[in-house]
Design a protein around this motif. Structure first.
Motif, mmCIF file in Angstrom:
data_model
loop_
_atom_site.group_PDB
_atom_site.id
_atom_site.type_symbol
_atom_site.label_atom_id
_atom_site.label_comp_id
_atom_site.label_asym_id
_atom_site.label_seq_id
_atom_site.Cartn_x
_atom_site.Cartn_y
_atom_site.Cartn_z
ATOM 1 N N VAL A 194 0.880 -1.304 0.011
ATOM 2 C CA VAL A 194 -0.160 0.055 0.052
ATOM 3 C C VAL A 194 0.808 1.137 0.009
ATOM 4 O O VAL A 194 0.215 2.437 -0.197
ATOM 5 C CB VAL A 194 -0.891 0.021 1.045
ATOM 6 C CG1 VAL A 194 -1.742 -1.158 1.345
ATOM 7 C CG2 VAL A 194 -0.172 -0.300 2.601
ATOM 8 N N GLY A 195 2.155 1.160 0.078
ATOM 9 C CA GLY A 195 2.985 2.224 -0.085
ATOM 10 C C GLY A 195 4.438 2.051 0.262
ATOM 11 O O GLY A 195 4.833 1.027 0.747
ATOM 12 N N PHE A 265 4.794 8.616 5.037
ATOM 13 C CA PHE A 265 3.463 8.482 5.392
ATOM 14 C C PHE A 265 3.285 8.935 6.683
ATOM 15 O O PHE A 265 3.919 9.140 7.639
ATOM 16 C CB PHE A 265 2.953 7.213 5.085
ATOM 17 C CG PHE A 265 3.210 6.577 3.716
ATOM 18 C CD1 PHE A 265 2.220 6.946 2.689
ATOM 19 C CD2 PHE A 265 4.428 6.093 3.083
ATOM 20 C CE1 PHE A 265 2.448 6.596 1.252
ATOM 21 C CE2 PHE A 265 4.591 5.885 1.668
ATOM 22 C CZ PHE A 265 3.618 6.260 0.673
ATOM 23 N N GLU A 269 -2.810 7.427 7.046
ATOM 24 C CA GLU A 269 -2.818 7.324 5.603
ATOM 25 C C GLU A 269 -2.656 5.702 5.059
ATOM 26 O O GLU A 269 -3.417 5.403 4.038
ATOM 27 C CB GLU A 269 -1.910 8.198 4.920
ATOM 28 C CG GLU A 269 -1.688 9.856 5.062
ATOM 29 C CD GLU A 269 -0.526 10.482 4.516
ATOM 30 O OE1 GLU A 269 -0.947 11.351 3.466
ATOM 31 O OE2 GLU A 269 0.523 10.142 4.913
ATOM 32 N N LEU A 270 -1.910 5.364 5.684
ATOM 33 C CA LEU A 270 -1.623 3.709 5.217
ATOM 34 C C LEU A 270 -2.701 2.895 5.497
ATOM 35 O O LEU A 270 -3.055 2.109 4.618
ATOM 36 C CB LEU A 270 -0.316 3.487 5.622
ATOM 37 C CG LEU A 270 0.848 3.941 5.478
ATOM 38 C CD1 LEU A 270 2.045 3.787 6.355
ATOM 39 C CD2 LEU A 270 1.497 3.595 4.008
ATOM 40 N N GLN A 272 -5.891 3.886 5.454
ATOM 41 C CA GLN A 272 -7.183 4.097 4.698
ATOM 42 C C GLN A 272 -6.572 3.930 3.013
ATOM 43 O O GLN A 272 -7.441 3.956 2.320
ATOM 44 C CB GLN A 272 -7.336 5.627 4.815
ATOM 45 C CG GLN A 272 -7.675 5.983 6.147
ATOM 46 C CD GLN A 272 -7.902 7.469 6.532
ATOM 47 O OE1 GLN A 272 -7.668 8.394 5.493
ATOM 48 N NE2 GLN A 272 -8.281 8.064 7.682
ATOM 49 N N ASN A 273 -5.430 3.750 2.690
ATOM 50 C CA ASN A 273 -5.002 3.457 1.508
ATOM 51 C C ASN A 273 -5.322 1.891 1.064
ATOM 52 O O ASN A 273 -4.268 1.248 0.922
ATOM 53 C CB ASN A 273 -3.542 3.734 1.290
ATOM 54 C CG ASN A 273 -2.995 3.858 -0.183
ATOM 55 O OD1 ASN A 273 -3.623 3.701 -0.945
ATOM 56 N ND2 ASN A 273 -1.496 3.882 -0.266
ATOM 57 N N ARG A 275 -5.974 -0.136 -1.973
ATOM 58 C CA ARG A 275 -5.907 -0.181 -3.314
ATOM 59 C C ARG A 275 -6.776 -1.086 -4.300
ATOM 60 O O ARG A 275 -6.956 -2.209 -3.724
ATOM 61 C CB ARG A 275 -4.229 -0.738 -3.780
ATOM 62 C CG ARG A 275 -3.142 0.426 -3.466
ATOM 63 C CD ARG A 275 -1.857 0.010 -3.715
ATOM 64 N NE ARG A 275 -1.626 -0.347 -4.907
ATOM 65 C CZ ARG A 275 -1.032 -1.337 -5.309
ATOM 66 N NH1 ARG A 275 -0.278 -1.929 -4.649
ATOM 67 N NH2 ARG A 275 -0.886 -1.642 -6.514
ATOM 68 N N ASP A 279 -4.299 -0.675 -9.524
ATOM 69 C CA ASP A 279 -3.804 0.634 -9.106
ATOM 70 C C ASP A 279 -2.143 0.619 -8.877
ATOM 71 O O ASP A 279 -1.573 -0.352 -8.088
ATOM 72 C CB ASP A 279 -4.457 1.133 -8.014
ATOM 73 C CG ASP A 279 -6.146 1.269 -8.168
ATOM 74 O OD1 ASP A 279 -6.329 1.621 -9.426
ATOM 75 O OD2 ASP A 279 -6.867 1.650 -7.324
ATOM 76 N N VAL A 281 1.055 1.608 -6.870
ATOM 77 C CA VAL A 281 1.599 2.092 -5.301
ATOM 78 C C VAL A 281 2.030 3.355 -5.349
ATOM 79 O O VAL A 281 2.501 3.662 -6.025
ATOM 80 C CB VAL A 281 2.257 0.804 -4.942
ATOM 81 C CG1 VAL A 281 3.814 1.071 -5.663
ATOM 82 C CG2 VAL A 281 2.568 0.979 -3.463
ATOM 83 N N ASP A 282 1.644 3.996 -4.029
ATOM 84 C CA ASP A 282 2.165 5.343 -4.008
ATOM 85 C C ASP A 282 3.630 5.199 -3.285
ATOM 86 O O ASP A 282 3.895 4.665 -2.311
ATOM 87 C CB ASP A 282 1.384 5.987 -2.989
ATOM 88 C CG ASP A 282 1.656 7.455 -2.707
ATOM 89 O OD1 ASP A 282 2.573 7.699 -3.338
ATOM 90 O OD2 ASP A 282 1.230 8.194 -1.735
ATOM 91 N N ARG A 284 6.598 7.544 -2.358
ATOM 92 C CA ARG A 284 7.014 8.768 -1.720
ATOM 93 C C ARG A 284 8.395 9.006 -1.513
ATOM 94 O O ARG A 284 9.198 8.104 -0.928
ATOM 95 C CB ARG A 284 6.348 9.153 -0.443
ATOM 96 C CG ARG A 284 4.810 9.031 -0.639
ATOM 97 C CD ARG A 284 3.920 9.741 0.572
ATOM 98 N NE ARG A 284 2.613 9.806 0.330
ATOM 99 C CZ ARG A 284 1.652 10.183 1.210
ATOM 100 N NH1 ARG A 284 2.062 10.511 2.622
ATOM 101 N NH2 ARG A 284 0.384 9.930 0.869
#
Length: 335
Positions: A194-195, A265, A269-270, A272-273, A275, A279, A281-282, A284
């Protein structure tokens, strides 16, 4: 978080499964006497006597019992003799052999943690060790290792243990060419990635901006093909390193939440992420000098800083963020 999830993140548990895609490591079980030595703070700081006559800091550390401050003057009334320093000859010889097998230099790590907060005391200012004495110096000087020794299960909802039944010392091959900007923390929730966050958040690396999409694809593929198949937990984090030839190496696993930092993050956020299939992955990264997390180049490892609301670091970061916003809004900022 469950105890079994914390246990899976111990290096002696995960390394055998990921040995082919990790950095070369030799793991030793520590005798309880050495664990007690690490925990003992009842007397002066004493390094173990070395059967190999190695000195961790030959230019700065002297024999404790040769220092004037520790000499008992005649007639002082204190007849107590200083106790002999501890010695672990069997462990020392095993470690010496392992260091040689790993090319002559290693960095140490216990079940979960490395003594990053004590790197300042070494001659190189890093975790690089070439002898048992240097390893003992880093371990004995570290406050962050108290987590492994005493508090690893504090956040477990089903806590029955105060400490693991056995402690291990992992000796990991030292690679001087490793570049900190190519290390990333990956967040897995519900067995989905997810991140991904840049691991070293105190520095802006312009080259990362150009590689962002390709790095994201490499890490996602590594997770899909290897990590998800072999690591049993539903929620966890893992750290990876991407080599120059675009191979991904797993460096570590950590539990979801608790003492693990979300870096760029927030845990909210993580969580609620969620996917959808397909999609991206985010990923950063620090994308400008203004995005650097300020003030974190300290002797304390980033993972153990208290940045919770109301803490000193929380207020410091708030003030730093306000100052950055003020500077970017000022007319001189565009000059």
């Amino acid at each position: 978080m469950k105890e079994e999830e914390v246990n899976r993140c111990q290096i002696q548990e995960w390394y055998p499964k990921f040995k082919s895609v990790s950095i070369k490591t030799v793991i030793h079980e520590l005798p309880e006497s050495f664990v007690e030595y690490l925990l003992d703070d009842s007397g002066p700081f004493v390094l173990p006597a070395s059967v190999s006559n190695d000195d961790a800091l030959p230019n700065r550390v002297h024999n404790l019992y040769e220092e004037e401050d520790y000499q008992v003057s005649e007639g002082s009334g204190d007849e107590a003799e200083p106790s002999s320093p501890p010695s672990f000859p069997e462990l020392e010889l095993k470690i010496k052999e392992s260091i040689e097998s790993l090319g002559g230099a290693v960095f140490p790590k216990l079940n979960w943690s490395a003594p990053k907060d004590s790197s300042w005391i070494s001659t190189s200012g890093t975790l690089r060790c070439t002898s048992f004495s240097e390893i003992a110096l880093l371990l004995r000087s570290s406050d962050s290792l108290v987590h492994d020794l005493c508090h690893a299960y504090d956040s477990c909802s089903d806590r029955t243990l105060s400490r693991p039944p056995r402690f291990f010392l992992a000796l990991r091959k030292w690679y001087p060419s490793l570049r900190p900007e190519l290390e990333f923390r990956c967040f897995v929730r519900g067995r989905c990635l997810v991140g991904i966050s840049q691991r070293e958040v105190t520095t802006f690396y312009p080259a990362l901006c150009e590689k962002k999409d390709s790095l994201k694809e490499l890490v996602q593929e590594f997770f899909d093909n290897i990590v998800r198949q072999k690591f049993e937990s539903e929620n966890y984090t893992f750290d990876v390193y991407v080599t120059k030839d675009e191979r991904v190496k797993v460096l570590d696993f950590n539990p979801w939440g608790a003492f693990t930092l979300p870096l760029l993050f927030t845990w909210e956020e993580l969580e609620q992420n969620v996917r959808e299939e397909g999609d991206a992955v985010d990923l950063r990264i620090v994308e400008s000098q203004c995005g650097v997390r300020p003030g974190l180049k300290t002797a304390v490892p980033y993972d153990y800083l208290d940045t919770s609301e109301g803490s000193g670091w929380d207020q410091f970061l708030r003030n730093a963020d306000e100052e950055l916003h003020r500077q970017t809004r000022s007319p001189e900022a565009g000059a």
